[in-house]
Design an enzyme around this catalytic site. Sequence first.
Site, PDB file in Angstrom:
ATOM      1  N   GLU A  99       0.665  -1.205  -0.009  1.00  0.00           N
ATOM      2  CA  GLU A  99       0.032   0.002   0.082  1.00  0.00           C
ATOM      3  C   GLU A  99       0.897   1.116   0.071  1.00  0.00           C
ATOM      4  OE1 GLU A  99      -3.025   1.191  -0.064  1.00  0.00           O
ATOM      5  OE2 GLU A  99      -4.550  -0.269   0.938  1.00  0.00           O
ATOM      6  N   ASP A 100       0.337   2.285  -0.462  1.00  0.00           N
ATOM      7  CA  ASP A 100       1.233   3.626  -0.589  1.00  0.00           C
ATOM      8  C   ASP A 100       0.608   4.247   0.768  1.00  0.00           C
ATOM      9  OD1 ASP A 100      -1.593   3.935  -1.077  1.00  0.00           O
ATOM     10  OD2 ASP A 100      -1.481   5.600  -2.538  1.00  0.00           O
ATOM     11  N   ASP A 103      -4.793   5.553   5.801  1.00  0.00           N
ATOM     12  CA  ASP A 103      -5.321   6.670   6.199  1.00  0.00           C
ATOM     13  C   ASP A 103      -6.370   6.529   7.296  1.00  0.00           C
ATOM     14  OD1 ASP A 103      -5.824   9.630   6.367  1.00  0.00           O
ATOM     15  OD2 ASP A 103      -7.100   9.541   4.586  1.00  0.00           O
ATOM     16  N   PHE A 152      -2.101  16.389   3.737  1.00  0.00           N
ATOM     17  CA  PHE A 152      -2.501  15.680   2.353  1.00  0.00           C
ATOM     18  C   PHE A 152      -1.086  15.594   1.850  1.00  0.00           C
ATOM     19  CE2 PHE A 152      -3.976  14.489  -1.724  1.00  0.00           C
ATOM     20  CZ  PHE A 152      -4.816  13.637  -1.579  1.00  0.00           C
ATOM     21  N   LEU A 153      -0.677  14.530   1.376  1.00  0.00           N
ATOM     22  CA  LEU A 153       0.453  13.998   0.818  1.00  0.00           C
ATOM     23  C   LEU A 153       0.516  13.820  -0.848  1.00  0.00           C
ATOM     24  CD1 LEU A 153       2.191  11.658   3.452  1.00  0.00           C
ATOM     25  CD2 LEU A 153       2.078  14.198   3.327  1.00  0.00           C
ATOM     26  N   ASP A 159      -1.406  10.771  -5.407  1.00  0.00           N
ATOM     27  CA  ASP A 159      -1.765  11.950  -6.331  1.00  0.00           C
ATOM     28  C   ASP A 159      -2.744  12.977  -5.530  1.00  0.00           C
ATOM     29  OD1 ASP A 159      -4.139  10.046  -6.096  1.00  0.00           O
ATOM     30  OD2 ASP A 159      -4.790  11.284  -7.509  1.00  0.00           O
ATOM     31  N   ARG A 165       1.757  12.623  -9.192  1.00  0.00           N
ATOM     32  CA  ARG A 165       2.316  10.960  -8.797  1.00  0.00           C
ATOM     33  C   ARG A 165       3.767  10.874  -9.407  1.00  0.00           C
ATOM     34  NH1 ARG A 165      -2.003   7.576  -7.806  1.00  0.00           N
ATOM     35  NH2 ARG A 165      -4.085   8.112  -8.891  1.00  0.00           N
TER      36      ARG A 165
HETATM   37  P1  IMP Z   1      -8.381   5.151   3.576  1.00  0.00           P
HETATM   38  O1  IMP Z   1      -9.196   4.078   2.985  1.00  0.00           O
HETATM   39  O2  IMP Z   1      -8.931   6.357   4.147  1.00  0.00           O
HETATM   40  O3  IMP Z   1      -7.071   4.624   4.586  1.00  0.00           O
HETATM   41  O4  IMP Z   1      -7.558   5.789   2.122  1.00  0.00           O
HETATM   42  C1  IMP Z   1      -6.747   4.999   1.402  1.00  0.00           C
HETATM   43  C2  IMP Z   1      -6.600   5.603   0.050  1.00  0.00           C
HETATM   44  O5  IMP Z   1      -7.094   7.178   0.310  1.00  0.00           O
HETATM   45  C3  IMP Z   1      -5.150   5.836  -0.217  1.00  0.00           C
HETATM   46  O6  IMP Z   1      -4.784   4.223  -0.850  1.00  0.00           O
HETATM   47  C4  IMP Z   1      -4.863   7.103  -1.003  1.00  0.00           C
HETATM   48  O7  IMP Z   1      -5.178   6.346  -2.469  1.00  0.00           O
HETATM   49  C5  IMP Z   1      -5.814   7.961  -0.483  1.00  0.00           C
HETATM   50  N1  IMP Z   1      -5.233   8.825   0.284  1.00  0.00           N
HETATM   51  C6  IMP Z   1      -5.320   9.035   1.763  1.00  0.00           C
HETATM   52  N2  IMP Z   1      -4.619   9.978   2.161  1.00  0.00           N
HETATM   53  C7  IMP Z   1      -4.003  10.310   1.030  1.00  0.00           C
HETATM   54  C8  IMP Z   1      -2.848  11.233   0.874  1.00  0.00           C
HETATM   55  O8  IMP Z   1      -2.365  12.014   1.911  1.00  0.00           O
HETATM   56  N3  IMP Z   1      -2.566  11.640  -0.458  1.00  0.00           N
HETATM   57  C9  IMP Z   1      -2.995  10.700  -1.339  1.00  0.00           C
HETATM   58  N4  IMP Z   1      -3.750   9.823  -1.336  1.00  0.00           N
HETATM   59  C10 IMP Z   1      -4.281   9.463   0.090  1.00  0.00           C
END
Ligand code: IMP
Length: 179
Positions: A99-100, A103, A152-153, A159, A165
């Site tokens: 995973e990137d 969050d 926000f990264l 992206d 990206r």
């Molecule tokens: P989650 O379901 O809230 O954990 O979100 C996961 C997805 O939201 C990640 O795989 C990203 O695609 C996107 N995301 C969450 N935070 C960021 C951020 O800071 N920058 C870019 N994408 C993010």
Amino acid sequence: MSSQPKLHTLFRRDEIEATVKRLAAEIRGDYYGKYPLLIGVLKGSFMFMADLIRLLDFPLEVEFIRLSSYGRGRQTSGRIKVVQGPRSEVKGREVLVIEDIVDTGLTTSFLLDYLRKKKPASLKLCALTDKPSRRRIPVTIDYLGFTVPDKFLVGYGLDWDERFRNLPDIHVLEGDIHF
Ligand code: IMP
């Protein structure tokens, strides 16, 4: 968006490289000789995946999975769907999800549940970044790169509205941005 977003560098490429090396060493220690199936979550993990696997000097398989989450902007809606699943058989495999960012945890926990139902021999998670302050569902990260603040990264695969990206460093997106 009413003004140009500004980027503030959080992790330079050399710091990312050192962290990816550390993660590769940890993963190598656990998976050498086990022919693991690494599943990258598109699109954000593509650059991290490419750098990571170049450092893994043993047989492994690479797959990608693409998820969609209904709803727009920064917040994951929580209604997630698999748009493109892994083509390889997951059953009985040593699976490592790449995973990137984790969050809220909604996407990752959905994905881990989805893969667990396919009965892998083992299922672990490697995440380049973790934003624990925003977590809504607990997620265990087995291999973690960086813990990051609630910002926000962008860059290194991450992206904002499909932009940024391609940047080799990781930045905080600042300015008057609307989610
Ligand atoms: P989650 O379901 O809230 O954990 O979100 C996961 C997805 O939201 C990640 O795989 C990203 O695609 C996107 N995301 C969450 N935070 C960021 C951020 O800071 N920058 C870019 N994408 C993010």
